[in-house]
Motif scaffolding. Structure first.
Motif, PDB file in Angstrom:
ATOM      1  N   PRO A 174      50.420  41.326  38.794  1.00 57.37           N
ATOM      2  CA  PRO A 174      50.605  41.141  37.423  1.00 57.37           C
ATOM      3  C   PRO A 174      49.174  41.135  36.687  1.00 57.37           C
ATOM      4  O   PRO A 174      49.261  40.874  35.498  1.00 57.37           O
ATOM      5  CB  PRO A 174      51.238  39.679  37.496  1.00 57.37           C
ATOM      6  CG  PRO A 174      51.017  39.026  38.484  1.00 57.37           C
ATOM      7  CD  PRO A 174      50.704  40.018  39.645  1.00 57.37           C
ATOM      8  N   HIS A 175      48.126  41.194  37.575  1.00 58.67           N
ATOM      9  CA  HIS A 175      46.906  41.339  36.957  1.00 58.67           C
ATOM     10  C   HIS A 175      45.846  41.875  37.827  1.00 58.67           C
ATOM     11  O   HIS A 175      46.200  42.044  38.979  1.00 58.67           O
ATOM     12  CB  HIS A 175      46.419  39.832  36.421  1.00 58.67           C
ATOM     13  CG  HIS A 175      46.456  38.665  37.408  1.00 58.67           C
ATOM     14  ND1 HIS A 175      46.346  37.426  37.145  1.00 58.67           N
ATOM     15  CD2 HIS A 175      47.129  38.726  38.803  1.00 58.67           C
ATOM     16  CE1 HIS A 175      46.339  36.581  38.415  1.00 58.67           C
ATOM     17  NE2 HIS A 175      46.766  37.388  39.169  1.00 58.67           N
ATOM     18  N   THR A 176      44.629  42.345  37.429  1.00 55.90           N
ATOM     19  CA  THR A 176      43.520  42.709  38.229  1.00 55.90           C
ATOM     20  C   THR A 176      42.860  41.696  38.991  1.00 55.90           C
ATOM     21  O   THR A 176      42.127  42.008  39.888  1.00 55.90           O
ATOM     22  CB  THR A 176      42.891  43.829  37.756  1.00 55.90           C
ATOM     23  OG1 THR A 176      42.609  43.174  36.132  1.00 55.90           O
ATOM     24  CG2 THR A 176      43.319  45.047  37.293  1.00 55.90           C
ATOM     25  N   SER A 177      43.157  40.464  38.773  1.00 57.65           N
ATOM     26  CA  SER A 177      42.464  39.341  39.282  1.00 57.65           C
ATOM     27  C   SER A 177      42.336  39.214  40.777  1.00 57.65           C
ATOM     28  O   SER A 177      41.491  38.872  41.553  1.00 57.65           O
ATOM     29  CB  SER A 177      42.776  38.189  38.874  1.00 57.65           C
ATOM     30  OG  SER A 177      42.934  37.868  37.368  1.00 57.65           O
ATOM     31  N   PRO A 178      43.659  39.770  41.444  1.00 58.18           N
ATOM     32  CA  PRO A 178      43.542  39.464  42.947  1.00 58.18           C
ATOM     33  C   PRO A 178      42.250  40.262  43.677  1.00 58.18           C
ATOM     34  O   PRO A 178      41.658  39.861  44.806  1.00 58.18           O
ATOM     35  CB  PRO A 178      44.835  40.281  43.308  1.00 58.18           C
ATOM     36  CG  PRO A 178      45.587  40.335  42.212  1.00 58.18           C
ATOM     37  CD  PRO A 178      44.962  40.063  41.197  1.00 58.18           C
ATOM     38  N   MET A 179      41.718  41.348  42.908  1.00 58.46           N
ATOM     39  CA  MET A 179      40.668  42.003  43.503  1.00 58.46           C
ATOM     40  C   MET A 179      39.466  41.070  43.614  1.00 58.46           C
ATOM     41  O   MET A 179      38.426  41.470  44.137  1.00 58.46           O
ATOM     42  CB  MET A 179      40.555  43.197  42.794  1.00 58.46           C
ATOM     43  CG  MET A 179      41.144  44.394  43.282  1.00 58.46           C
ATOM     44  SD  MET A 179      40.738  44.793  45.099  1.00 58.46           S
ATOM     45  CE  MET A 179      38.966  45.591  44.968  1.00 58.46           C
ATOM     46  N   GLN A 180      39.252  40.370  42.602  1.00 58.22           N
ATOM     47  CA  GLN A 180      38.126  39.314  42.662  1.00 58.22           C
ATOM     48  C   GLN A 180      38.072  38.765  44.090  1.00 58.22           C
ATOM     49  O   GLN A 180      36.835  38.843  44.683  1.00 58.22           O
ATOM     50  CB  GLN A 180      38.251  38.243  41.753  1.00 58.22           C
ATOM     51  CG  GLN A 180      38.185  38.257  40.196  1.00 58.22           C
ATOM     52  CD  GLN A 180      38.444  36.789  39.697  1.00 58.22           C
ATOM     53  OE1 GLN A 180      38.053  35.947  40.360  1.00 58.22           O
ATOM     54  NE2 GLN A 180      38.936  36.931  38.418  1.00 58.22           N
ATOM     55  N   VAL A 181      39.126  38.247  44.581  1.00 58.09           N
ATOM     56  CA  VAL A 181      39.083  37.675  45.996  1.00 58.09           C
ATOM     57  C   VAL A 181      38.582  38.632  46.941  1.00 58.09           C
ATOM     58  O   VAL A 181      37.918  38.543  47.980  1.00 58.09           O
ATOM     59  CB  VAL A 181      40.220  36.773  46.206  1.00 58.09           C
ATOM     60  CG1 VAL A 181      39.972  36.006  47.500  1.00 58.09           C
ATOM     61  CG2 VAL A 181      40.326  35.728  45.092  1.00 58.09           C
ATOM     62  N   TYR A 209      51.404  44.911  36.210  1.00 52.11           N
ATOM     63  CA  TYR A 209      52.684  44.973  35.946  1.00 52.11           C
ATOM     64  C   TYR A 209      53.309  43.801  35.683  1.00 52.11           C
ATOM     65  O   TYR A 209      53.061  42.648  36.287  1.00 52.11           O
ATOM     66  CB  TYR A 209      53.399  45.623  37.122  1.00 52.11           C
ATOM     67  CG  TYR A 209      53.096  46.988  37.722  1.00 52.11           C
ATOM     68  CD1 TYR A 209      53.730  48.089  37.229  1.00 52.11           C
ATOM     69  CD2 TYR A 209      51.881  47.066  38.482  1.00 52.11           C
ATOM     70  CE1 TYR A 209      53.495  49.353  37.495  1.00 52.11           C
ATOM     71  CE2 TYR A 209      51.388  48.406  38.713  1.00 52.11           C
ATOM     72  CZ  TYR A 209      52.010  49.568  38.351  1.00 52.11           C
ATOM     73  OH  TYR A 209      51.619  50.700  38.860  1.00 52.11           O
ATOM     74  N   ARG A 210      54.193  43.743  34.569  1.00 50.54           N
ATOM     75  CA  ARG A 210      54.657  42.418  34.033  1.00 50.54           C
ATOM     76  C   ARG A 210      56.096  42.762  33.604  1.00 50.54           C
ATOM     77  O   ARG A 210      56.405  43.530  33.015  1.00 50.54           O
ATOM     78  CB  ARG A 210      54.010  41.638  33.296  1.00 50.54           C
ATOM     79  CG  ARG A 210      53.060  40.578  33.898  1.00 50.54           C
ATOM     80  CD  ARG A 210      52.482  39.980  33.003  1.00 50.54           C
ATOM     81  NE  ARG A 210      50.883  39.647  33.389  1.00 50.54           N
ATOM     82  CZ  ARG A 210      49.997  39.074  32.671  1.00 50.54           C
ATOM     83  NH1 ARG A 210      50.187  38.668  31.649  1.00 50.54           N
ATOM     84  NH2 ARG A 210      48.699  39.255  33.380  1.00 50.54           N
ATOM     85  N   VAL A 211      57.155  41.801  33.721  1.00 52.00           N
ATOM     86  CA  VAL A 211      58.448  41.912  33.270  1.00 52.00           C
ATOM     87  C   VAL A 211      58.171  41.591  31.886  1.00 52.00           C
ATOM     88  O   VAL A 211      58.322  40.359  31.242  1.00 52.00           O
ATOM     89  CB  VAL A 211      59.452  41.017  33.689  1.00 52.00           C
ATOM     90  CG1 VAL A 211      60.791  41.034  33.233  1.00 52.00           C
ATOM     91  CG2 VAL A 211      59.443  41.278  35.497  1.00 52.00           C
ATOM     92  N   VAL A 224      41.122  45.474  33.063  1.00 57.45           N
ATOM     93  CA  VAL A 224      39.897  45.679  33.790  1.00 57.45           C
ATOM     94  C   VAL A 224      39.354  44.079  33.946  1.00 57.45           C
ATOM     95  O   VAL A 224      39.021  43.367  33.163  1.00 57.45           O
ATOM     96  CB  VAL A 224      38.782  46.245  33.019  1.00 57.45           C
ATOM     97  CG1 VAL A 224      38.364  45.942  31.365  1.00 57.45           C
ATOM     98  CG2 VAL A 224      37.563  46.483  33.857  1.00 57.45           C
ATOM     99  N   GLU A 225      39.183  43.743  35.295  1.00 55.08           N
ATOM    100  CA  GLU A 225      38.793  42.517  35.907  1.00 55.08           C
ATOM    101  C   GLU A 225      37.375  42.856  35.865  1.00 55.08           C
ATOM    102  O   GLU A 225      36.671  43.645  36.318  1.00 55.08           O
ATOM    103  CB  GLU A 225      39.210  42.344  37.422  1.00 55.08           C
ATOM    104  CG  GLU A 225      39.159  40.709  37.699  1.00 55.08           C
ATOM    105  CD  GLU A 225      40.031  40.104  36.981  1.00 55.08           C
ATOM    106  OE1 GLU A 225      41.139  40.233  36.327  1.00 55.08           O
ATOM    107  OE2 GLU A 225      40.134  38.790  36.924  1.00 55.08           O
ATOM    108  N   GLY A 226      36.600  41.679  35.607  1.00 53.26           N
ATOM    109  CA  GLY A 226      34.973  41.508  35.886  1.00 53.26           C
ATOM    110  C   GLY A 226      34.878  40.328  36.655  1.00 53.26           C
ATOM    111  O   GLY A 226      35.289  39.362  36.384  1.00 53.26           O
TER     112      GLY A 226
END
Ligand code: DAH
Length: 347
Positions: A174-181, A209-211, A224-226
């Motif tokens: 639902p966001h790109t944040s998992p890639m931070q970890v 993706y989100r409902v 885009v995650e930073g």
């Protein structure tokens, strides 16, 4: 030369006057036809004495051959003229520009994403890519989401009907944040045991993706995650970095940023980042473009790093939103309908 020379000259002139093959055949008949002038001469042979016959016959035959040669030459000339005329009429104008396939262009979202990558790349950021089908741990737990956080609910997140190795449900991130970890763990593992670790500086553009679906939300969208983590990275660095980015992205210095206090489980403190343009169609309005914050110590720990030593910030910005603002588009759905009347404007 004999008395037949004028006949041959007449034939030559007649043939030359014939402009079409049919006219030439008429002229031929006047000399070589049943009652043509050559034929008449041959008929007259019968009245001559046998010794005269031979010499006269040779003269007539010579004249006949000349007339036939003139006829054949004229036939060939007329055929060539006809061919030339036909070639000219059917000629291809090779100087006419050819018909081409339309040239394609990059989708405005792709163009926005490439701009973002270029700008952060020039500021020393790596560009990473991550899985769109994520595990529960990376999407939520690693980011410090409590077990019952609403983001985990099926009203917000699309789930895949499969469990991962830990027994969590796979989800469409639902966001790109998992890639931070993910990124930070790989980075930390690469430098494990070394006395110092180079800063983590990465952006992660990609699909999320989100409902959700209306003029400003699409079930598939782009973020885009930073992430910047080091031993001495502060909120001040986030402010100057993000201002540099916004100025480069919108190609103006006539723009302000506002960090508005907010809440995300994976940052503390957290802020929404708003922009305001000093001129142009959006002049004076605060527009939200990103979430951000100082990475929560628990998330730093989940990255495999010591939160007593490492600190930093993260942000997650909407690429679609950035593209809408840059290109002056008011309805997000235009990006995803594939209508060439819209898309061709970006070629
Ligand atoms: N992941 C958040 C969202 O989807 C955006 C976000 C907020 C990302 C704060 C961050 C952050 O990295 O620090 O809305």
């Amino acid at each position: 030369m004999n008395d037949l020379a004028p006949l041959v000259q007449d034939a030559e002139a007649d043939f030359a006057a014939a402009a079409l093959p049919a006219e030439l055949e008429d002229a031929k008949a006047r000399y070589l036809g049943k009652s043509g002038r050559i034929t008449e001469q041959l008929k007259a042979l019968g009245a001559l004495a046998p010794d005269e016959k031979k010499a006269r016959g040779a003269q007539i035959n010579a004249a006949k051959q000349q007339v036939e040669a003139l006829l054949n030459a004229r036939r060939a000339a007329l055929a060539q003229a006809e061919l030339d005329a036909q070639l000219k009429a059917e000629a291809l104008d090779v100087t006419l520009p050819g018909r081409r396939r339309g040239t394609g262009g990059l989708h405005p979202i792709t163009r926005a994403r490439m701009r973002i990558e270029e700008i952060f790349g020039s500021m020393g950021f790596d560009v990473a890519d991550g899985p769109e089908i994520e595990t529960d741990w990376y999407s939520f737990t690693a980011l410090n989401n409590p077990e019952n956080h609403p983001a985990r609910s099926m009203q917000d997140t699309f789930y895949v009907d499969l469990k991962d190795a830990d027994g969590g449900w796979l989800n469409l991130r639902p966001h790109t944040s998992p890639m931070q970890v993910r990124y930070a763990r790989a980075h930390a593992a690469r430098h494990a045991g070394a006395a110092t670790m180079p800063d983590i500086r990465v952006i992660v553009p990609g699909r999320t993706y989100r409902v959700d679906s209306d003029a400003t939300h699409s079930p598939m969208f782009h973020q885009v995650e930073g992430l910047w983590i080091g031993e001495n990275v502060s909120f001040k660095d986030l402010k100057s970095l993000y201002l540099n980015f916004v100025q480069a992205y919108f190609e103006t210095t006539d723009v302000e940023l506002r960090f508005r206090p907010s809440y995300f489980p994976f940052t503390e403190p957290s802020a929404e980042i708003d922009v305001r343009f000093g001129s142009g169609p959006l002049e004076g309005r605060w527009l939200e473009i990103s979430g951000s914050g100082q990475v929560h110590p628990q998330v730093v720990r989940n990255m495999g790093l010591d939160p007593e030593r490492y600190i930093g910030f993260a942000f997650g910005s909407g690429i679609d939103r950035l593209a809408m603002l840059r290109y002056g588009i008011s309805d997000l759905r235009l990006f995803f309908e594939g209508d060439l009347r819209f898309l061709a404007q970006f070629v």
